[in-house]
Design a protein around this motif. Structure first.
Motif, PDB file in Angstrom:
ATOM      1  N   LEU A  22      48.972  27.192  29.848  1.00  0.00           N
ATOM      2  CA  LEU A  22      48.158  27.550  31.512  1.00  0.00           C
ATOM      3  C   LEU A  22      47.368  26.389  31.550  1.00  0.00           C
ATOM      4  O   LEU A  22      47.328  25.074  32.157  1.00  0.00           O
ATOM      5  N   PRO A  23      46.431  27.069  30.395  1.00  0.00           N
ATOM      6  CA  PRO A  23      44.986  25.568  30.597  1.00  0.00           C
ATOM      7  C   PRO A  23      45.771  24.298  30.538  1.00  0.00           C
ATOM      8  O   PRO A  23      44.762  23.575  31.141  1.00  0.00           O
ATOM      9  N   ASN A  24      46.449  24.125  29.653  1.00  0.00           N
ATOM     10  CA  ASN A  24      46.496  22.802  29.441  1.00  0.00           C
ATOM     11  C   ASN A  24      47.287  22.015  30.148  1.00  0.00           C
ATOM     12  O   ASN A  24      47.268  21.089  30.638  1.00  0.00           O
ATOM     13  N   LEU A  25      48.468  22.992  30.883  1.00  0.00           N
ATOM     14  CA  LEU A  25      48.593  22.387  31.992  1.00  0.00           C
ATOM     15  C   LEU A  25      48.040  22.298  33.040  1.00  0.00           C
ATOM     16  O   LEU A  25      48.389  20.936  33.722  1.00  0.00           O
ATOM     17  N   ILE A  26      47.073  23.076  33.615  1.00  0.00           N
ATOM     18  CA  ILE A  26      45.920  22.650  34.445  1.00  0.00           C
ATOM     19  C   ILE A  26      45.337  21.490  34.197  1.00  0.00           C
ATOM     20  O   ILE A  26      44.869  20.438  35.136  1.00  0.00           O
ATOM     21  N   VAL A  27      44.703  21.113  33.589  1.00  0.00           N
ATOM     22  CA  VAL A  27      43.950  20.261  32.535  1.00  0.00           C
ATOM     23  C   VAL A  27      44.567  18.702  32.601  1.00  0.00           C
ATOM     24  O   VAL A  27      44.094  17.812  33.304  1.00  0.00           O
ATOM     25  N   GLY A  41      51.425  33.523  32.543  1.00  0.00           N
ATOM     26  CA  GLY A  41      50.645  33.379  32.245  1.00  0.00           C
ATOM     27  C   GLY A  41      49.696  33.991  33.033  1.00  0.00           C
ATOM     28  O   GLY A  41      48.937  34.550  33.058  1.00  0.00           O
ATOM     29  N   ILE A  42      50.858  32.589  34.560  1.00  0.00           N
ATOM     30  CA  ILE A  42      50.300  33.599  35.835  1.00  0.00           C
ATOM     31  C   ILE A  42      50.469  34.921  35.635  1.00  0.00           C
ATOM     32  O   ILE A  42      50.517  35.712  36.824  1.00  0.00           O
ATOM     33  N   SER A  43      51.946  35.087  35.333  1.00  0.00           N
ATOM     34  CA  SER A  43      52.257  36.788  35.865  1.00  0.00           C
ATOM     35  C   SER A  43      51.120  37.803  35.293  1.00  0.00           C
ATOM     36  O   SER A  43      51.014  39.133  35.877  1.00  0.00           O
ATOM     37  N   SER A  44      50.708  37.502  33.685  1.00  0.00           N
ATOM     38  CA  SER A  44      49.361  38.183  33.195  1.00  0.00           C
ATOM     39  C   SER A  44      48.483  38.273  34.395  1.00  0.00           C
ATOM     40  O   SER A  44      47.437  39.241  34.604  1.00  0.00           O
ATOM     41  N   GLU A  94      48.412  20.874  19.618  1.00  0.00           N
ATOM     42  CA  GLU A  94      50.604  21.509  19.994  1.00  0.00           C
ATOM     43  C   GLU A  94      49.729  23.262  19.990  1.00  0.00           C
ATOM     44  O   GLU A  94      51.034  23.488  20.419  1.00  0.00           O
ATOM     45  N   ASP A  95      49.132  23.962  19.323  1.00  0.00           N
ATOM     46  CA  ASP A  95      48.880  25.067  19.418  1.00  0.00           C
ATOM     47  C   ASP A  95      49.325  25.654  21.354  1.00  0.00           C
ATOM     48  O   ASP A  95      49.250  26.856  21.479  1.00  0.00           O
ATOM     49  N   TYR A  96      48.838  24.774  21.633  1.00  0.00           N
ATOM     50  CA  TYR A  96      48.038  24.935  23.693  1.00  0.00           C
ATOM     51  C   TYR A  96      49.812  24.295  23.946  1.00  0.00           C
ATOM     52  O   TYR A  96      49.654  24.262  25.334  1.00  0.00           O
ATOM     53  N   SER A  97      50.431  24.188  23.534  1.00  0.00           N
ATOM     54  CA  SER A  97      51.626  23.763  24.417  1.00  0.00           C
ATOM     55  C   SER A  97      52.430  24.725  25.464  1.00  0.00           C
ATOM     56  O   SER A  97      52.050  25.652  24.550  1.00  0.00           O
ATOM     57  N   TYR A  98      52.972  23.911  26.092  1.00  0.00           N
ATOM     58  CA  TYR A  98      54.253  25.082  27.024  1.00  0.00           C
ATOM     59  C   TYR A  98      54.765  24.507  27.905  1.00  0.00           C
ATOM     60  O   TYR A  98      55.506  23.541  27.345  1.00  0.00           O
ATOM     61  N   ASN A  99      55.950  25.178  27.515  1.00  0.00           N
ATOM     62  CA  ASN A  99      56.865  25.195  28.891  1.00  0.00           C
ATOM     63  C   ASN A  99      57.015  26.444  29.742  1.00  0.00           C
ATOM     64  O   ASN A  99      56.388  26.970  30.524  1.00  0.00           O
ATOM     65  N   LEU A 100      58.095  26.529  30.822  1.00  0.00           N
ATOM     66  CA  LEU A 100      58.233  27.080  32.238  1.00  0.00           C
ATOM     67  C   LEU A 100      58.498  28.887  31.318  1.00  0.00           C
ATOM     68  O   LEU A 100      57.749  29.215  32.616  1.00  0.00           O
ATOM     69  N   PRO A 101      58.542  28.966  31.093  1.00  0.00           N
ATOM     70  CA  PRO A 101      58.582  31.112  30.448  1.00  0.00           C
ATOM     71  C   PRO A 101      57.195  31.064  29.976  1.00  0.00           C
ATOM     72  O   PRO A 101      56.159  31.813  30.484  1.00  0.00           O
ATOM     73  N   SER A 102      56.336  30.030  29.182  1.00  0.00           N
ATOM     74  CA  SER A 102      54.850  30.055  28.551  1.00  0.00           C
ATOM     75  C   SER A 102      53.891  30.669  30.254  1.00  0.00           C
ATOM     76  O   SER A 102      53.416  30.798  30.359  1.00  0.00           O
ATOM     77  N   VAL A 103      54.520  28.989  31.006  1.00  0.00           N
ATOM     78  CA  VAL A 103      53.217  29.400  32.220  1.00  0.00           C
ATOM     79  C   VAL A 103      53.740  30.899  33.177  1.00  0.00           C
ATOM     80  O   VAL A 103      52.980  30.879  33.329  1.00  0.00           O
ATOM     81  N   ILE A 104      55.163  31.098  32.824  1.00  0.00           N
ATOM     82  CA  ILE A 104      55.174  32.412  33.809  1.00  0.00           C
ATOM     83  C   ILE A 104      54.611  33.156  33.697  1.00  0.00           C
ATOM     84  O   ILE A 104      54.047  34.081  34.024  1.00  0.00           O
TER      85      ILE A 104
END
Length: 448
Positions: A76-81, A244-247, A232-242
């Protein structure tokens, strides 16, 4: 020699000369205790008795640090960045970049303010929000001293002025202690009395952002927790973003409901661990990697934890000396009927006490006992007395090495090891928030 003055000044001087703040606090506490006439054993016993006062806070920050770095694994942070950098570009001071800086800093200010009044979670948002934004700060060449001043303002000004959340608690403490000291007031009078002092903080904030720290500042961009962490350890996809936001939502809601940072961070970590287990079975992820991330997160927040624990011992020694009361009484006796000098000296006493204790809320009961009858004897009005006590109590929260209003911003901004607690948080916040608060607080006392 007054032990409070000796202990606080020694701690501040050592911190300024880059002696670690924990060592500075221990040294100040020992010298202060001995100055008060205690033996070394008695001083160390007092210090040890105070260590447990902030142990729960320290554990809370460690859990939040682990959660913050755990969030980074979801991507999620990688996506924001990436989204932020794609908007502002990599280099150059374009109009888009300037607008992005203003909007980002404004957003941090609003979140900081909301954390005191709308959703009173205090500094719990910092380890979740700030570390992921560090790469964005770097891309925008933002001076982190401005960010530290913004967050400290947002953590401090709202509770001084607004009677909601932590502000309601602060105003209740002022009302109750003034009433117990013989001056009955109404809660509605407090915002009126403290509006002018807070105006001074607003001016100081504007100066810090648009004058002092307006120019860009370059930092190295490194991964959180480990400098050699692979991107690559911080790669994201839709489930991982969901996930992250949920937590994050779960942590914020539970923090508001339970008033426990430990439990809310524990639940947030639980959600992430469930995701990690799923990730392990689906993509052969090693659980030892998640343990490393959690450990790195705790290391990130270990600094604030140790400082808070040491601050508890330092404050216990200061209170145990009995010299706080004698300091206030001595100042009162020297002032006579000079209103201007009296107001200034009482504000400085409040500054000194809060710088040492690290808590405005704890300073009010100490000073109200003496300040109320003294203010009445000198001839200050009720509103002026409220302004005097409220400002004197609030002074020192910004700029104090032991205050969570400075420790919180440092813990977030120093996630990559490039933000110094004293020189990049305490001194900037002291100059831009405490100095205007003294000036405008004095003006309020004199005209109300």
């Amino acid at each position: 020699m007054n032990a409070v003055i000796v202990a606080v000044l020694l701690m501040i001087v050592l911190s300024i000369f880059r002696v670690h703040v924990v060592i500075a606090m221990v040294t100040g506490a020992i010298v202060g205790g001995i100055t008060a006439g205690f033996s070394l054993d008695e001083t160390l016993t007092l210090f040890g008795n105070g260590l447990g006062a902030n142990a729960g806070v320290a554990l809370s920050y460690a859990m939040l640090g682990a959660f913050a770095v755990g969030i980074s694994f979801t991507g999620l942070p990688n996506l924001i960045v990436k989204k932020a950098v794609s908007i502002v570009g990599e280099e150059g001071e374009t109009q888009t970049r300037k607008l992005s800086k203003v909007l980002l800093l404004l957003g941090i200010l609003l979140i900081s303010i909301f954390s005191q009044n709308v959703i009173p979670i205090h500094i719990a948002f910092i380890p979740i929000l700030i570390p992921p934004l560090i790469k964005v700060f770097n891309a925008l060449l933002i001076d982190r001293r401005a960010v530290a001043t913004i967050m400290t303002f947002g953590l401090k000004a709202p509770y001084i002025l607004l009677p909601f959340g932590f502000g309601f608690m602060f105003h209740e403490i002022i009302e109750a202690n003034m009433g117990e000291s013989g001056m009955v007031i109404e809660l509605s009078m407090i915002p009126r009395a403290l509006a002018i002092p807070v105006l001074g903080m607003v001016i100081g904030l504007l100066i810090s952002v648009f004058v002092s720290y307006r120019k860009g500042r370059t930092y190295k961009t490194v991964a959180l927790g480990e400098a050699d962490q692979k991107e690559e350890d911080y790669s994201y996809n839709l489930p991982s973003v969901i996930v992250g936001i949920s937590s994050i939502i779960a942590v914020l809601i539970l923090q508001y409901i339970t008033k426990s940072m430990i439990f809310s961070a524990f639940v947030g970590l639980g959600i992430l661990y469930i995701y990690f287990v799923y990730f392990h079975f689906k993509r052969n992820f090693q659980m030892s990697q998640s343990e490393t991330l959690m450990t790195n997160g705790m290391k990130m927040m270990a600094f604030i934890g140790f400082v808070m624990i040491a601050a508890g011992g330092f404050a216990e020694v200061i209170r145990g000396t009995g010299h706080v009361e004698s300091l206030v009484t001595t100042v009162a006796e020297l002032l006579g009927d000079n209103k201007g000098l009296a107001a200034l000296m009482m504000l400085l006493v409040g500054l000194l006490i809060t710088m040492g204790i690290g808590s405005s809320f704890s300073t009010i009961p100490i000073i109200a006992v003496i300040f109320v009858p003294l203010a009445e004897a000198i001839g200050f009005s009720t509103l002026a007395t409220i302004a005097l006590i409220g400002t004197a109590g609030a002074l020192g929260d910004a700029g104090s090495p032991a205050s969570d209003s400075t420790l919180g911003p440092t813990a977030g901004l120093n996630a990559d090891g490039q933000h110094h607690h004293i020189w990049d948080t305490c001194i900037p916040t002291f100059l831009h928030l405490n100095v205007p608060l003294i000036i405008f607080g004095w003006i309020a006392v004199m005209i109300l």
